[in-house]
Design a protein around this motif. Structure first.
Motif, mmCIF file in Angstrom:
data_model
loop_
_atom_site.group_PDB
_atom_site.id
_atom_site.type_symbol
_atom_site.label_atom_id
_atom_site.label_comp_id
_atom_site.label_asym_id
_atom_site.label_seq_id
_atom_site.Cartn_x
_atom_site.Cartn_y
_atom_site.Cartn_z
ATOM 1 N N ASN A 104 55.973 45.192 47.241
ATOM 2 C CA ASN A 104 55.627 44.110 46.332
ATOM 3 C C ASN A 104 54.836 44.657 45.143
ATOM 4 O O ASN A 104 54.342 45.785 45.159
ATOM 5 C CB ASN A 104 54.793 43.049 47.055
ATOM 6 C CG ASN A 104 55.589 42.317 48.113
ATOM 7 O OD1 ASN A 104 56.803 42.124 47.963
ATOM 8 N ND2 ASN A 104 54.927 41.917 49.188
ATOM 9 N N GLN A 105 54.704 43.821 44.120
ATOM 10 C CA GLN A 105 53.894 44.198 42.960
ATOM 11 C C GLN A 105 52.459 44.461 43.407
ATOM 12 O O GLN A 105 51.878 43.668 44.150
ATOM 13 C CB GLN A 105 53.926 43.067 41.933
ATOM 14 C CG GLN A 105 53.056 43.297 40.712
ATOM 15 C CD GLN A 105 53.120 42.139 39.739
ATOM 16 O OE1 GLN A 105 54.182 41.840 39.197
ATOM 17 N NE2 GLN A 105 51.989 41.479 39.514
ATOM 18 N N PRO A 106 51.867 45.583 42.975
ATOM 19 C CA PRO A 106 50.474 45.860 43.349
ATOM 20 C C PRO A 106 49.521 44.824 42.757
ATOM 21 O O PRO A 106 49.881 44.067 41.848
ATOM 22 C CB PRO A 106 50.212 47.252 42.750
ATOM 23 C CG PRO A 106 51.554 47.803 42.404
ATOM 24 C CD PRO A 106 52.438 46.634 42.133
ATOM 25 N N ASN A 107 48.307 44.813 43.256
ATOM 26 C CA ASN A 107 47.253 43.973 42.692
ATOM 27 C C ASN A 107 46.272 44.860 41.931
ATOM 28 O O ASN A 107 45.864 45.909 42.436
ATOM 29 C CB ASN A 107 46.500 43.215 43.796
ATOM 30 C CG ASN A 107 47.373 42.167 44.453
ATOM 31 O OD1 ASN A 107 48.052 41.416 43.768
ATOM 32 N ND2 ASN A 107 47.360 42.121 45.781
ATOM 33 N N ILE A 108 45.897 44.434 40.725
ATOM 34 C CA ILE A 108 44.941 45.200 39.929
ATOM 35 C C ILE A 108 43.731 44.332 39.629
ATOM 36 O O ILE A 108 43.838 43.114 39.463
ATOM 37 C CB ILE A 108 45.586 45.720 38.621
ATOM 38 C CG1 ILE A 108 44.685 46.754 37.937
ATOM 39 C CG2 ILE A 108 45.918 44.578 37.677
ATOM 40 C CD1 ILE A 108 45.366 47.536 36.813
ATOM 41 N N GLU A 109 42.570 44.970 39.576
ATOM 42 C CA GLU A 109 41.317 44.271 39.325
ATOM 43 C C GLU A 109 40.489 45.099 38.339
ATOM 44 O O GLU A 109 40.442 46.327 38.437
ATOM 45 C CB GLU A 109 40.550 44.101 40.641
ATOM 46 C CG GLU A 109 39.205 43.434 40.505
ATOM 47 C CD GLU A 109 38.434 43.391 41.825
ATOM 48 O OE1 GLU A 109 37.377 42.729 41.851
ATOM 49 O OE2 GLU A 109 38.884 44.029 42.803
ATOM 50 N N TRP A 120 51.005 40.821 33.623
ATOM 51 C CA TRP A 120 52.008 41.787 34.080
ATOM 52 C C TRP A 120 53.337 41.544 33.370
ATOM 53 O O TRP A 120 53.701 40.411 33.057
ATOM 54 C CB TRP A 120 52.229 41.661 35.587
ATOM 55 C CG TRP A 120 51.084 42.150 36.423
ATOM 56 C CD1 TRP A 120 49.919 41.480 36.685
ATOM 57 C CD2 TRP A 120 51.004 43.396 37.114
ATOM 58 N NE1 TRP A 120 49.107 42.226 37.491
ATOM 59 C CE2 TRP A 120 49.749 43.419 37.780
ATOM 60 C CE3 TRP A 120 51.845 44.493 37.242
ATOM 61 C CZ2 TRP A 120 49.331 44.497 38.561
ATOM 62 C CZ3 TRP A 120 51.436 45.562 38.024
ATOM 63 C CH2 TRP A 120 50.197 45.568 38.673
ATOM 64 N N ILE A 154 43.126 49.256 42.204
ATOM 65 C CA ILE A 154 44.488 48.820 42.522
ATOM 66 C C ILE A 154 44.678 48.809 44.029
ATOM 67 O O ILE A 154 44.373 49.800 44.724
ATOM 68 C CB ILE A 154 45.541 49.736 41.870
ATOM 69 C CG1 ILE A 154 45.472 49.645 40.344
ATOM 70 C CG2 ILE A 154 46.950 49.366 42.350
ATOM 71 C CD1 ILE A 154 46.516 50.452 39.616
ATOM 72 N N ASP A 155 45.175 47.696 44.527
ATOM 73 C CA ASP A 155 45.585 47.578 45.924
ATOM 74 C C ASP A 155 47.107 47.671 45.952
ATOM 75 O O ASP A 155 47.804 46.775 45.490
ATOM 76 C CB ASP A 155 45.118 46.240 46.502
ATOM 77 C CG ASP A 155 45.417 46.105 47.995
ATOM 78 O OD1 ASP A 155 46.225 46.907 48.523
ATOM 79 O OD2 ASP A 155 44.853 45.194 48.629
ATOM 80 N N TRP A 156 47.607 48.801 46.461
ATOM 81 C CA TRP A 156 49.044 49.058 46.486
ATOM 82 C C TRP A 156 49.726 48.428 47.704
ATOM 83 O O TRP A 156 50.950 48.465 47.813
ATOM 84 C CB TRP A 156 49.304 50.559 46.493
ATOM 85 C CG TRP A 156 48.777 51.282 45.298
ATOM 86 C CD1 TRP A 156 47.533 51.818 45.151
ATOM 87 C CD2 TRP A 156 49.466 51.544 44.069
ATOM 88 N NE1 TRP A 156 47.397 52.403 43.913
ATOM 89 C CE2 TRP A 156 48.572 52.260 43.224
ATOM 90 C CE3 TRP A 156 50.745 51.258 43.593
ATOM 91 C CZ2 TRP A 156 48.927 52.683 41.947
ATOM 92 C CZ3 TRP A 156 51.089 51.676 42.321
ATOM 93 C CH2 TRP A 156 50.193 52.380 41.505
ATOM 94 N N LYS A 160 44.583 52.084 48.501
ATOM 95 C CA LYS A 160 43.819 51.589 47.367
ATOM 96 C C LYS A 160 43.369 52.769 46.510
ATOM 97 O O LYS A 160 43.025 53.817 47.037
ATOM 98 C CB LYS A 160 42.601 50.783 47.834
ATOM 99 C CG LYS A 160 42.971 49.506 48.572
ATOM 100 C CD LYS A 160 41.733 48.726 48.986
ATOM 101 C CE LYS A 160 42.124 47.439 49.714
ATOM 102 N NZ LYS A 160 40.922 46.647 50.130
#
Length: 681
Positions: A104-109, A120, A154-156, A160
Motif C-alpha cells: 500500500n501507499q506509505p504514510n509520511i509525517e 500525494w 515514513i511508515d512503509w 519505518k
C-alpha cells in the motif's frame, strides 16, 4: 530542435564509397520535430537478447554493478526544492518515493515548529514493479532569521525510516552547495577510479553540511554516467559494431526500448539508493538538478544529423529524458509544465530562494543540435520569466551545465571537423580507429561542440549575454553563472571594457563564471592544465564588454606554494555558496589579482589570500587554518588592500573546496579558495 529542409538527392546523402555522410540527413528519419522523435519500428519476429546478470563493478564502491541491479521494494524519500512564494509565505518542494506495487501507499509525517501541508500524487502506477509517488510539500515560511528543522518519518508498512532537512526562514541568508560530474566515465582506468573513490569529496561536502547545514544542493549535470550502456546491453554492443550505414538506419525496437528504460531506471536507483553518500544528500538536503550529456550518453545532442537523428540515438534520448524527469525533477513529460518546468521543447526551472536570491536552470540538451543549444522560443521564455519574477532579487544564479565562459580552441575544432568528414572507409584504419569514439567520430569532436564558446554556438551565447546584461542593468541584479562539465575548476569574468569602467559595485556587466568540476570523475592532468593556460584567455565578445579567465588560484592546494598557472586547477572539488551579511570576519578573503573587487573598510583591513580554511587530516570540516600564513617578509609579496566601500548586506560568497591531489596518511585534505561577489548598486 531546428527544422531542417533536406535535399534527398543520393549524391548529397552518400559519398563515393556508398557510405552515408555524417552531415547528411538520416535517410529513415529525415526531419524529426523533437528530440526523441523516431519512426515506428518495423514488424519483426527476432528477439532482442536479454540483459546479462549483474556483477559487482571493479571499482571502490560495492554499490555499483554492471549492469545496474534492480532496486528493492522501497526507495526514497528524495527531497527536491522548487521555490519560495514570498507573497504566500511558502516554501515549496517535493519528495519522490517508490514502493513495490504489492504494498500500500506509505504514510509520511512531518514534525516541525511551523505548518506543513502536503498531498500525494502518483507519477507511475507501475514502473518496473514499483509505484512512483510524488509528495508535494508546502511549508509556512516564518519571519526572522534562523532555520526551521523539518523532521520526516515514513511508515512503509513493514519498516519505518526517518530523517530531517532545514529550510531558511524569510530573513535568513541562504547556504548551498554546487557540484557536477557524479561518476566515472568509460575512459577512466579501473585502478584510477578505485584510488580516487566515489565518496571522498562527497564525504567532505557532507561534513560541511553536518557543521553548517545547507538549505540547498545544486547538481550541475552528469548526475549519472550512462556511458557503460553500450557495453552492458547486448543489442547496443552489437549495434556499435554494425556497419556504418546499418548502424544509423537500425530501428529502435519496442523490446530494446524496454531494456534501455530499465537500464536507465536501475542506474538512477542504484546511485540514488545504494551509494550512502548520495542517499544522505538526497534525504537531508533539498536538491535542484539540471542534467548534462552523460545523463543521456556521452556528447548527446552534439553529433551531426546522420547520427543525431538516427532511431537508436533518438530512442536512447527519449528513455533518458523519461528517467531524468522522474528522478531529477519528480515529474513526467505529461506533468512537467504543471510542475513549473518550462521551455519550448526542453525543461528549464526557475527557483526563488527567499527575498534576495533566485536561480534559473537551463536545459542545454533537449533542444541541442550542431547549430543550436536552446531554441529561440525557449530563450524568450527564460527572459520573460526574468522580466516578471525578480522583484527585490539582488543576486541571480544561472545554472549552465557547460561553462558560459571558457577558453576557445578553434584550431582543434577545425581539425576535428575535418576528421569528422573523413570517408567511413578511412575511419577504419587502425591509427584513426584508436582516436575515434564508439560512434565512429573523432574522440574530441562532441566535447568541443558541447562548449558554448565553440564557433557554432558563440553567436547564440553572445546574443544571450546581451540580454542578460540588459536584465542586470534594468533590474539592478548581479548575475553569476554556475557551471561544471570540464573536469577542472576556475573563474571567468565579464565586465565593462576599458580603463574608465565603473566601480565593480556599479558595473552591471560584472558577471562571474564559477566552474566547479568534478565531485567524482577523474580530473585532467597537470600537463593538460598547462596547455589550457597557453590558449588565449581574454576576449572582447560584444561591444564594450571584456571577458577573461582570471588568475584566481594563487597558491597550490597541496602545500600552499605560489602557483605559476593560476587560472585552472586539476583537482576534484565542490563549491559552497552563501549570502553574506556585513561580513567582517578575518576568514573573508581578498584576491590580490583583482578577481575580488569588494573590500572591507579601512577600519577593518583584511590580509588578502586565495587560501581559506582547510579540512582536518581526515578530510572533514572547515575549522582548520589556511596552509599558507602571510608573513609579509621578502618572500611574500602580497600586500594588504583596503577600500572605503563596505561589503554589502547581500553579497554572495563562493568557496571552492579543492581536494588535494596528494594522498595523506590520514586521508586527503581539502583546501578552500574564496571569492566574494558584490551585489549591484
Amino acid at each position: 530542435m531546428a527544422n531542417r529542409n533536406w535535399n534527398n538527392d543520393e549524391n548529397d546523402i552518400k559519398d563515393k564509397y556508398g557510405d552515408l555522410k555524417a552531415n547528411a540527413p538520416n535517410p529513415v528519419n529525415i526531419n524529426p520535430q523533437v528530440m526523441g522523435d523516431y519512426p515506428q519500428p518495423k514488424a519483426t519476429t527476432s528477439k532482442i537478447p536479454e540483459l546479462p546478470p549483474s556483477v559487482v563493478a571493479d571499482t571502490e564502491s560495492p554499490a555499483i554493478n554492471r549492469p545496474p541491479k534492480s532496486p528493492g521494494p522501497a526507495l526514497g524519500p528524495y527531497f527536491q526544492f522548487i521555490s519560495t512564494d514570498i507573497n504566500k509565505m511558502l516554501w515549496m518542494g517535493s519528495a519522490l518515493i517508490f514502493r513495490h506495487v504489492s504494498f500500500n501507499q506509505p504514510n509520511i509525517e512531518f514534525i516541525c515548529d511551523t505548518k506543513v501541508d502536503y498531498n500525494w500524487e502518483i507519477l507511475y502506477e507501475n514502473i518496473f514493479d514499483l509505484c512512483a509517488y510524488r509528495v508535494n510539500i508546502f511549508i509556512k515560511l516564518r519571519s526572522g532569521e534562523g532555520d526551521d528543522k523539518i523532521i520526516w518519518k515514513i511508515d512503509w508498512g513493514d519498516k519505518k525510516t526517518d530523517g530531517s532537512f532545514l529550510i531558511a526562514r524569510l530573513d535568513q541568508k541562504w547556504r548551498g552547495g554546487f557540484f557536477s560530474c557524479n561518476g566515472f566515465d568509460a575512459y577512466v582506468p579501473k585502478q584510477v577510479a578505485s584510488n580516487l573513490t566515489y565518496s571522498n569529496v562527497w564525504n567532505h561536502l557532507l561534513s560541511i553540511h553536518d557543521e553548517t547545514p545547507l538549505h540547498l544542493l545544486l547538481w550541475g549535470g552528469d548526475q549519472n554516467y550512462i556511458d557503460f550502456i553500450f557495453d552492458d546491453v547486448p543489442f547496443l554492443r552489437a549495434w556499435i559494431n554494425m556497419e556504418w550505414n546499418e548502424r544509423w538506419t537500425t530501428d529502435f525496437r519496442d523490446d530494446l526500448k524496454q531494456q534501455v528504460e530499465q537500464y536507465y531506471f536501475n542506474t538512477y536507483a542504484e546511485n540514488w539508493d545504494c551509494r550512502p553518500e548520495v542517499r544522505k544528500a538526497l534525504t537531508s538536503i533539498p536538491n535542484l538538478m539540471m542534467w548534462d550529456d552523460h545523463d543521456i550518453f556521452d556528447g548527446a545532442g552534439s553529433y551531426p544529423p546522420l547520427l543525431h537523428d538516427s532511431p537508436v540515438m533518438m530512442g536512447l534520448f527519449l528513455s533518458a529524458q523519461k528517467m531524468r524527469l522522474l528522478f531529477q525533477h519528480h515529474t513526467t513529460s505529461e506533468k512537467a509544465r504543471e510542475h513549473q518546468m518550462f521551455g519550448y521543447q526542453g525543461y528549464n526551472f526557475f527557483a526563488r530562494c527567499g527575498r534576495y536570491l533566485a536561480i534559473i536552470g537551463t536545459d542545454g540538451r533537449t533542444e541541442r543540435d550542431t547549430e543550436t543549444v536552446q531554441h529561440e522560443k525557449t530563450w524568450d521564455m527564460i527572459f520573460d520569466k526574468l522580466e516578471n519574477n525578480l522583484d527585490d532579487v539582488e543576486h541571480l544564479i544561472i545554472l549552465f551545465p557547460v561553462p558560459f565562459s571558457f577558453i576557445r580552441v578553434h584550431i582543434a575544432e577545425s581539425i576535428q571537423e575535418r576528421l569528422k568528414n573523413f570517408p567511413n572507409k578511412w575511419r577504419k584504419l587502425p591509427l584513426i580507429k584508436k582516436t575515434n569514439s564508439i560512434f565512429g567520430l573523432p574522440e574530441l569532436y562532441d566535447d568541443l561542440l558541447d562548449e558554448w564558446t565553440h564557433r557554432d554556438h558563440i553567436e547564440e551565447r553572445n546574443r544571450a549575454l546581451l540580454r542578460f546584461q540588459k536584465i542586470s542593468q534594468e533590474k539592478k541584479i548581479r548575475i553569476t553563472y554556475f557551471s561544471g562539465d570540464v573536469h577542472c575548476c576556475g573563474v571567468g569574468r565579464f565586465q565593462t571594457r576599458g580603463s574608465y569602467r565603473p566601480l565593480p559595485i556599479n558595473d552591471a556587466k560584472l558577471m562571474y563564471q564559477i566552474i566547479s568540476s568534478a565531485i567524482v570523475n577523474m580530473p585532467p592532468s597537470e600537463m593538460a592544465i598547462r596547455i589550457a593556460h597557453h590558449f588565449k584567455t581574454k576576449w572582447n565578445p560584444i561591444d564594450n564588454t571584456e571577458e577573461e579567465m582570471i588568475d584566481f588560484f594563487e597558491r597550490k592546494t597541496e602545500n600552499g606554494r605560489k602557483l605559476f598557472y593560476k587560472k585552472f586547477r586539476p583537482n576534484r572539488n565542490w563549491c559552497y555558496f552563501e549570502q553574506c551579511s556585513n561580513i567582517i570576519s578575518s576568514n573573508v578573503t581578498v584576491v590580490h589579482t583583482s578577481c575580488l573587487h569588494c573590500f572591507p573598510s579601512r577600519d577593518n583591513p583584511i590580509i588578502p589570500t586565495t587560501l581559506g580554511p582547510t579540512s582536518n587530516q581526515e578530510g572533514k570540516g572547515s575549522q582548520q587554518p589556511p596552509i599558507h600564513s602571510h608573513s609579509h617578509q621578502k618572500l611574500c609579496h602580497e600586500q594588504i588592500q583596503t577600500d572605503q566601500r563596505q561589503i554589502g548586506s547581500n553579497d554572495l560568497r563562493i568557496r571552492f573546496w579543492l581536494e588535494s591531489a596528494d594522498k595523506h596518511q590520514d586521508g586527503r585534505q581539502f583546501v578552500s579558495y574564496d571569492l566574494l561577489i558584490p551585489n549591484l548598486k
